[in-house]
Structures are given as C-alpha cells and as structure tokens.
Enzyme design. Structure first.
Site, PDB file in Angstrom:
ATOM      1  N   GLU A 128       0.842  -1.190   0.000  1.00  0.00           N
ATOM      2  CA  GLU A 128       0.000   0.000   0.000  1.00  0.00           C
ATOM      3  C   GLU A 128       0.881   1.245   0.000  1.00  0.00           C
ATOM      4  O   GLU A 128       2.076   1.170   0.302  1.00  0.00           O
ATOM      5  CB  GLU A 128      -0.933  -0.011   1.213  1.00  0.00           C
ATOM      6  CG  GLU A 128      -1.907  -1.175   1.192  1.00  0.00           C
ATOM      7  CD  GLU A 128      -2.944  -1.139   2.297  1.00  0.00           C
ATOM      8  OE1 GLU A 128      -3.896  -1.932   2.221  1.00  0.00           O
ATOM      9  OE2 GLU A 128      -2.792  -0.328   3.240  1.00  0.00           O
ATOM     10  N   PRO A 129       0.310   2.405  -0.334  1.00  0.00           N
ATOM     11  CA  PRO A 129       1.129   3.625  -0.413  1.00  0.00           C
ATOM     12  C   PRO A 129       1.903   3.919   0.863  1.00  0.00           C
ATOM     13  O   PRO A 129       3.021   4.426   0.814  1.00  0.00           O
ATOM     14  CB  PRO A 129       0.099   4.725  -0.718  1.00  0.00           C
ATOM     15  CG  PRO A 129      -1.011   4.019  -1.421  1.00  0.00           C
ATOM     16  CD  PRO A 129      -1.080   2.659  -0.794  1.00  0.00           C
ATOM     17  N   TRP A 157       2.258  -0.131  -6.196  1.00  0.00           N
ATOM     18  CA  TRP A 157       3.339  -0.884  -6.831  1.00  0.00           C
ATOM     19  C   TRP A 157       2.844  -2.230  -7.359  1.00  0.00           C
ATOM     20  O   TRP A 157       3.503  -3.255  -7.208  1.00  0.00           O
ATOM     21  CB  TRP A 157       4.518  -1.087  -5.869  1.00  0.00           C
ATOM     22  CG  TRP A 157       4.961   0.172  -5.215  1.00  0.00           C
ATOM     23  CD1 TRP A 157       4.849   0.508  -3.897  1.00  0.00           C
ATOM     24  CD2 TRP A 157       5.555   1.312  -5.864  1.00  0.00           C
ATOM     25  NE1 TRP A 157       5.331   1.762  -3.679  1.00  0.00           N
ATOM     26  CE2 TRP A 157       5.775   2.278  -4.856  1.00  0.00           C
ATOM     27  CE3 TRP A 157       5.909   1.598  -7.187  1.00  0.00           C
ATOM     28  CZ2 TRP A 157       6.351   3.515  -5.137  1.00  0.00           C
ATOM     29  CZ3 TRP A 157       6.472   2.823  -7.461  1.00  0.00           C
ATOM     30  CH2 TRP A 157       6.687   3.770  -6.442  1.00  0.00           C
ATOM     31  N   THR A 159       2.240  -4.835 -10.012  1.00  0.00           N
ATOM     32  CA  THR A 159       2.568  -5.338 -11.343  1.00  0.00           C
ATOM     33  C   THR A 159       1.304  -5.885 -11.993  1.00  0.00           C
ATOM     34  O   THR A 159       0.511  -6.557 -11.335  1.00  0.00           O
ATOM     35  CB  THR A 159       3.625  -6.447 -11.238  1.00  0.00           C
ATOM     36  OG1 THR A 159       4.790  -5.924 -10.590  1.00  0.00           O
ATOM     37  CG2 THR A 159       4.015  -6.974 -12.610  1.00  0.00           C
ATOM     38  N   ARG A 268      36.746  -6.298 -28.308  1.00  0.00           N
ATOM     39  CA  ARG A 268      37.278  -4.945 -28.152  1.00  0.00           C
ATOM     40  C   ARG A 268      38.802  -4.976 -28.031  1.00  0.00           C
ATOM     41  O   ARG A 268      39.352  -5.677 -27.174  1.00  0.00           O
ATOM     42  CB  ARG A 268      36.668  -4.296 -26.904  1.00  0.00           C
ATOM     43  CG  ARG A 268      37.221  -2.934 -26.541  1.00  0.00           C
ATOM     44  CD  ARG A 268      36.824  -1.879 -27.535  1.00  0.00           C
ATOM     45  NE  ARG A 268      37.142  -0.549 -27.013  1.00  0.00           N
ATOM     46  CZ  ARG A 268      37.102   0.556 -27.734  1.00  0.00           C
ATOM     47  NH1 ARG A 268      36.749   0.498 -29.015  1.00  0.00           N
ATOM     48  NH2 ARG A 268      37.390   1.721 -27.185  1.00  0.00           N
ATOM     49  N   GLN A 336      30.796  -1.189 -16.784  1.00  0.00           N
ATOM     50  CA  GLN A 336      32.187  -0.746 -16.664  1.00  0.00           C
ATOM     51  C   GLN A 336      33.069  -1.418 -17.709  1.00  0.00           C
ATOM     52  O   GLN A 336      33.982  -0.788 -18.263  1.00  0.00           O
ATOM     53  CB  GLN A 336      32.698  -1.053 -15.259  1.00  0.00           C
ATOM     54  CG  GLN A 336      34.000  -0.347 -14.898  1.00  0.00           C
ATOM     55  CD  GLN A 336      33.815   1.154 -14.730  1.00  0.00           C
ATOM     56  OE1 GLN A 336      32.715   1.622 -14.495  1.00  0.00           O
ATOM     57  NE2 GLN A 336      34.893   1.902 -14.885  1.00  0.00           N
ATOM     58  N   GLY A 339      32.810   0.375 -20.796  1.00  0.00           N
ATOM     59  CA  GLY A 339      33.255   1.757 -20.733  1.00  0.00           C
ATOM     60  C   GLY A 339      32.164   2.708 -21.187  1.00  0.00           C
ATOM     61  O   GLY A 339      30.999   2.566 -20.828  1.00  0.00           O
ATOM     62  N   GLY A 340      32.531   3.682 -22.021  1.00  0.00           N
ATOM     63  CA  GLY A 340      31.551   4.641 -22.520  1.00  0.00           C
ATOM     64  C   GLY A 340      30.433   3.976 -23.295  1.00  0.00           C
ATOM     65  O   GLY A 340      29.273   4.414 -23.234  1.00  0.00           O
ATOM     66  N   GLU A 363       9.244  -8.134  -3.678  1.00  0.00           N
ATOM     67  CA  GLU A 363       9.061  -9.349  -2.869  1.00  0.00           C
ATOM     68  C   GLU A 363       9.801  -9.260  -1.533  1.00  0.00           C
ATOM     69  O   GLU A 363      10.327 -10.250  -1.018  1.00  0.00           O
ATOM     70  CB  GLU A 363       9.530 -10.606  -3.634  1.00  0.00           C
ATOM     71  CG  GLU A 363       9.012 -10.737  -5.051  1.00  0.00           C
ATOM     72  CD  GLU A 363       7.515 -10.984  -5.132  1.00  0.00           C
ATOM     73  OE1 GLU A 363       6.804 -10.606  -4.186  1.00  0.00           O
ATOM     74  OE2 GLU A 363       7.077 -11.538  -6.132  1.00  0.00           O
TER      75      GLU A 363
END
Length: 380
Positions: A128-129, A157, A159, A268, A336, A339-340, A363
């Site tokens: 509940e809220p 919340w 689902t 890479r 990570q 990277g970018g 849960e």
C-alpha cells in the site's frame, strides 16, 4: 555462456530446451523495442501460456505442468536472460495463482484451470502507499454485506495493474495486526476496480506498475480464500515462493550481462590485444562468473528443500538477497567493462543495470531479507 545443468528428468531437459527456443524466438528479438515503447508484451505471455510455461509448478489436474520448483526456476532464469520483464511477469502470475492453489477449497479450485492456462493474467495486491514492508498493518478494508464483501482502499506498486484479469486482494476484515487480514480473489470486470496512472520507473518499462484503487468493489463471499483472518499467513507463504522466482530472474539477468560483457571484451581491442586479456578486466569477469554460479546454487538448494516439503523460508530469503545483490553488482560491472559504450542504449547492459535495481526491492527489500535471516539466527 552455456550453463551446465543437472536436471531430474528427461522431461525437464525438454522443457528447458523449449524455454530456450521460445526465449530466443519470441523474447530476445522484441525486448529492446518493447522496453523503449513501454509496451506490455501480452501476446508474448499468451504464447508462453499456450506452450505450458505459465503454470509450471501447479498440478496437471488444474492445467499446470506439475514440475518441481527446481525446474520452474531454471525456466524462469532462461527467460530472464532474454527479457526480464517477461520472466518477472511469469513470476508475479505464478505468485498470484498460489493462494487459490494452496489454500482454496475444492470448489474454488475449479477456477484454477482458467487462471493457470495463460489466457488470464494475475496481480498480487499486498503493498500500500503507506506500507510495503509493514504488511501486517495494511489498511484496505473489506466489510461483509450479505453474500459479498465491500472492498475499499488503495494498493501500490502493483505489477499488471492495468492488464490483470484477476487480483488477489489482501485486506482487513478484522481488527488490527496480522490476524485481521484476509485474502479475496477478484475478477477484473467487478465494478470499483480502478487502476491509476502507471508509475514512471527506472527500468522494466514494458512491465508498468501502478496503484489500484478499490472503490466499494463488491467481491462475492465465496471468493474468500482460506477463511477470515488467514490472509497474512497466505501472503507470507506466497512470498517465500515468490522470492525464489525473483532470485531466478536475478540470476538470469546477471548471466545475460556477463555473457554480453565477455563477448564485448573478446572483440574490443586496446593496446594491440583484446581487453579480456587484461588482468583487471579478466579478474572482474571471473568474479562475476563465480558469483552467478554461487547465486544459482543457493537458489536451487532452496528450491530442492521446497520440493522435498521441508522448511525453506530462510533459504529463500538468502537466495533472494544474494542473487539480487549479485545481479546489481554484475550488471554494474558489465557497464564498466564496456566503458563509454556501456552507458549508451546501443548496448543492453545499461538497461540490465537499471532493471537489476528493482530486484533488490520487490518481494521484500533486501533489508527485510537480512532481518528475516538475522531473526532466525537469533532464535537458534
């Protein structure tokens, strides 16, 4: 990476092969597009339901597949590795069928084939809220009137709030505390069920959550599950199983992130060689692989206890806690590794990282899992 699995039967092997085939064909190609458009994959779930994957742990007489939880969770893991929103939807649906399957009367269980079969989807209305973790003090109330209960209150919340065909409503029929809570099973077409606007969430955009308002909803008294005052026990028992489902989702998501990061690191090139050959990254990936294997083992150990009819509540809490923390760690590390490139939506690892966070919350938050485990230790 192929996971080496030991399964109890040839049927279970066939089931995992089917899950893999469907996941590769129906889930993986659609995930990114649906997530970007925040479109719930209802037809995908119908396809999985018609293939028998929405009722795996339930008895065949009710339309299920009578599979051990050990097998069901590995199916869920495979689906989560292709698209978490779908696996989470199945976990929530399985949770929503639990009260009726485990606590319903023989007459009530006649509803199960429709619920389990895949054409209908369930929602589990507990939070509940003003109270998620503190479920014993929920305020949604059901007042008896003739042969009906009149339900009023707001759940949060939820689902499947907008797409569910049936709702488990945990509501107060008696006094304060856990003993005053009951469970009602409501149909979507009952007047007074009002899903609100979907929340703007960090991840799982294809599986929106929302508040559901019950505004004088009339639920037949024959839809009371387990008797008045039994709802809290039903809810907690259901969550033990649900936590294993979330653990499976976490393992699958972490495996997907690791597989993608390893594939990228092999391709890479930096400083004249693949970045996977640099010890800093190689050790990070080795740790991730080890943690995922440990999470999977913990999850399956708890599932085997459940299948054997032995107490498993504490082991389920450990599995949910460890697996979801692993998923958060591994998905962060996968970003990570890229990277970018890991920070942009061209690669799925940024989505995996956003999705992993919610698994530490649903849960029962991981702080609640630690509380459950520590209290068990204190009792001895």
């Amino acid at each position: 990476m192929t996971v080496d699995r030991i399964l109890p039967t040839d049927e279970a092997h066939d089931l995992l092969d089917l899950a893999t085939e469907l996941a590769d064909r129906e889930l993986a190609p659609k995930a990114a597009d649906h997530e970007e458009r925040a479109e719930f994959p209802r037809e995908v779930l119908r396809t999985l339901g018609r293939s028998g994957l929405l009722g795996l742990p339930y008895a065949e007489e009710y339309g299920g597949a009578a599979q051990p939880y050990e097998v069901y969770l590995q199916v869920l893991e495979i689906l989560a590795s292709r698209w978490l929103a779908v696996a989470e939807a199945i976990s929530v649906h399985t949770l929503s069928c639990f009260p009726l399957a485990e606590y319903g009367t023989a007459q009530q269980r006649k509803l199960l084939p429709d619920l389990i079969g895949g054409e209908l989807l369930g929602a589990y209305c507990l939070s509940e809220p003003q109270g998620g973790s503190d479920a014993a003090h929920l305020t949604t109330r059901a007042v008896p009137e003739g042969e009906e209960y009149i339900v009023s209150g707001t759940k949060a919340w939820i689902t499947h709030a907008h797409v569910a065909d049936f709702y488990n409503i945990f509501c107060r029929t008696g006094g304060a505390g856990a003993r005053g809570i009951s469970c009602l099973l409501a149909d979507r077409n009952m007047p007074g069920i009002e899903p609100q606007l979907a929340e703007r969430t960090m991840g799982l955009h294809a599986s929106p959550v929302a508040q559901v308002v019950f505004d004088g909803t009339r639920v037949p008294a024959e839809r009371l599950i387990g008797g008045e005052g039994k709802g809290f026990g039903i809810a907690m028992s259901a969550l033990d199983s649900g936590r294993l489902g979330i653990a499976a989702c976490a393992v699958g998501l972490a495996q997907a992130a690791l597989d993608y990061a390893v594939g990228y690191a092999r391709e890479r090139q930096q400083f004249g060689r693949a970045i996977v050959d640099f010890q800093g990254l190689g050790f990070l990936l080795a740790d991730a692989a080890t943690q995922i294997s440990a999470a999977r083992a913990l999850m399956l150990a708890a599932a085997r206890l459940r299948d054997a009819g032995r107490p498993y509540s504490i082991e389920a809490a450990k599995a949910k806690l460890f697996a979801t923390d692993v998923a958060m760690r591994v998905t962060t590390d996968a970003v990570q590794v890229l990277g970018g490139a890991g920070y942009v939506a061209d690669h799925p690892v940024e989505r995996y990282m956003r999705e992993a966070k919610v698994l530490q919350i649903v849960e029962g938050t991981n702080q609640i899992q630690r509380l459950v485990i520590s209290r068990a230790l204190a009792k001895g």
